[in-house]
Design an enzyme around this catalytic site. Structure first.
Site, PDB file in Angstrom:
ATOM      1  N   HIS A 132      95.753  -3.823 -13.997  1.00  0.00           N
ATOM      2  CA  HIS A 132      95.190  -4.769 -13.030  1.00  0.00           C
ATOM      3  C   HIS A 132      96.159  -4.855 -11.859  1.00  0.00           C
ATOM      4  O   HIS A 132      97.334  -5.192 -12.029  1.00  0.00           O
ATOM      5  CB  HIS A 132      94.992  -6.152 -13.650  1.00  0.00           C
ATOM      6  CG  HIS A 132      94.294  -7.105 -12.726  1.00  0.00           C
ATOM      7  ND1 HIS A 132      92.926  -7.276 -12.724  1.00  0.00           N
ATOM      8  CD2 HIS A 132      94.764  -7.905 -11.741  1.00  0.00           C
ATOM      9  CE1 HIS A 132      92.585  -8.161 -11.801  1.00  0.00           C
ATOM     10  NE2 HIS A 132      93.691  -8.548 -11.185  1.00  0.00           N
ATOM     11  N   CYS A 133      95.674  -4.533 -10.682  1.00  0.00           N
ATOM     12  CA  CYS A 133      96.529  -4.457  -9.499  1.00  0.00           C
ATOM     13  C   CYS A 133      96.330  -5.698  -8.632  1.00  0.00           C
ATOM     14  O   CYS A 133      95.233  -5.945  -8.130  1.00  0.00           O
ATOM     15  CB  CYS A 133      96.207  -3.196  -8.694  1.00  0.00           C
ATOM     16  SG  CYS A 133      97.247  -2.988  -7.227  1.00  0.00           S
ATOM     17  N   ILE A 134      97.389  -6.473  -8.452  1.00  0.00           N
ATOM     18  CA  ILE A 134      97.276  -7.686  -7.641  1.00  0.00           C
ATOM     19  C   ILE A 134      97.129  -7.359  -6.159  1.00  0.00           C
ATOM     20  O   ILE A 134      96.630  -8.182  -5.377  1.00  0.00           O
ATOM     21  CB  ILE A 134      98.497  -8.606  -7.852  1.00  0.00           C
ATOM     22  CG1 ILE A 134      99.788  -7.902  -7.418  1.00  0.00           C
ATOM     23  CG2 ILE A 134      98.589  -9.045  -9.311  1.00  0.00           C
ATOM     24  CD1 ILE A 134     101.009  -8.803  -7.438  1.00  0.00           C
TER      25      ILE A 134
ATOM     26  N   VAL B  91      93.432  -6.937  -5.882  1.00  0.00           N
ATOM     27  CA  VAL B  91      92.703  -8.048  -6.510  1.00  0.00           C
ATOM     28  C   VAL B  91      91.572  -7.497  -7.383  1.00  0.00           C
ATOM     29  O   VAL B  91      90.446  -7.979  -7.348  1.00  0.00           O
ATOM     30  CB  VAL B  91      92.147  -9.028  -5.453  1.00  0.00           C
ATOM     31  CG1 VAL B  91      91.828 -10.379  -6.110  1.00  0.00           C
ATOM     32  CG2 VAL B  91      93.128  -9.242  -4.321  1.00  0.00           C
ATOM     33  N   ASN B  92      91.877  -6.465  -8.135  1.00  0.00           N
ATOM     34  CA  ASN B  92      90.851  -5.829  -8.951  1.00  0.00           C
ATOM     35  C   ASN B  92      91.539  -4.990 -10.014  1.00  0.00           C
ATOM     36  O   ASN B  92      92.725  -4.650  -9.894  1.00  0.00           O
ATOM     37  CB  ASN B  92      89.953  -4.939  -8.085  1.00  0.00           C
ATOM     38  CG  ASN B  92      88.666  -4.542  -8.770  1.00  0.00           C
ATOM     39  OD1 ASN B  92      88.362  -5.003  -9.869  1.00  0.00           O
ATOM     40  ND2 ASN B  92      87.893  -3.677  -8.134  1.00  0.00           N
TER      41      ASN B  92
END
Length: 322
Positions: A168-170, A173-174
């Site tokens: 999950h990549c901040i 945001v996905n």
């Protein structure tokens, strides 16, 4: 032997750092604005403060400015296209109707009763894309109350199972999964090229800042150029390392999460050779390799691009079942 291997994987996966990303859920679209702010700041430093005005000077300097601006805007367009493709593309979720094919000779349980397989060692009897029997453990998500396809993992941030989840990549945001992993890699690729170009283009201004010669431009523009150089240099170096890591993952046909599993696996059964591994992410149509899209032909004939079925090496799977 299988139980021992599963326990080893459980110990390794318990240290998965990506589970701590759940604490970043509140950031939301703030990170998108932050990314766009960095892009806007670099754009001002390169285009508005320096190379834009240089277009009207004439001579070799104007030609250099034109080439730099043309390349920069081309890379910026690809960067933003790839970035928003990652942000707005669903990484892939498990269809509610999806069920594994159960080997009835190995289990007498009713394959339609999901609770019977929670944590069990029932084996899948699916035909994989390479045409061989695919005997692997049926996986069940207790949080989503549904079966999990191969390479699928539950995301504590998105609160659902993601197909071929990488992490999950901040920044986007996905989740990065089966349907947007290519777009994420292209985002890294074009971000590295863009930041490297900005760094090299602002290097003369950075050197002149500490030199004795007189520097043209307002103090504000000089300060912006200095900060933009340092910022883009830092991003270029960090993203290069991240990009190299993911290139190695693609070459081995693994993900960030699966990299933990391969530490306890002698041979990774999804590794079909670097070329086939590459095509599972980028497709076979070379015209689409460097854009965040797939050809209709690839989407139609490559089930692995849909995230539910992946070819394996049958002999490796059989060896691991011994």
């Amino acid at each position: 032997m299988n139980n021992h291997r599963s326990s080893e994987r459980g110990v390794v996966m318990s240290w998965n750092v990506f589970k701590f990303c759940a604490g970043f859920r509140f950031l939301g679209s703030i990170m998108i604005l932050f990314v766009l702010s960095i892009v806007a700041f670099s754009y001002y430093a390169l285009v508005v403060a320096n190379y834009g005005p240089a277009l009207f000077i004439g001579g070799l300097r104007s030609l250099t400015a034109f080439c730099v601006l043309l390349l920069f805007h081309s890379l910026l367009a690809m960067l933003l296209w790839s970035y928003f493709s990652v942000v707005f593309t669903d990484p892939g979720h498990v269809p509610s109707s999806w069920r594994p094919n159960i080997d009835e000779e190995r289990s007498d349980a009713d394959p339609l009763v999901e609770a019977a397989y929670m944590g069990s060692d029932v084996l899948s009897n699916e035909l994989n894309a390479s045409g061989g029997q695919d005997y692997r453990r049926v996986r069940y998500c207790r949080k989503c109350n549904q079966f999990k396809p191969p390479r699928c993992h539950h995301c504590s941030v998105c609160r659902r199972c993601i197909l071929k989840m990488d992490h999950h990549c901040i920044w986007v945001v996905n989740c990065v999964g089966a349907l947007n992993y290519k777009y994420f890699l292209l985002f890294l690729f074009y971000t590295f090229l863009s930041t490297a170009l900005v760094t090299l283009s602002l290097l003369p201004y950075f050197i002149a800042f500490f030199g004795d010669e007189e520097i043209s431009g307002s103090p504000t523009n000089l300060a912006v150029s200095f900060v933009a150089f340092v910022l883009n240099l830092a991003f270029a170096i960090s993203i290069l390392g991240f990009l190299i890591m993911h290139i190695s993952f693609v070459a081995a046909n693994t993900t960030t999460i699966e990299a933990y599993e391969t530490k306890t696996t002698p041979k990774w059964y999804y590794d079909l050779g670097w070329r086939k591994n590459y095509e599972q992410v980028f497709g076979t149509d070379k015209r689409y390799w460097f854009i965040p899209a797939y050809s209709d032909e690839d989407l139609r004939r490559m089930p692995e691009l849909q995230g539910l079925d992946y070819p394996v090496q049958p002999e490796v799977v059989a060896l691991q079942q011994l």
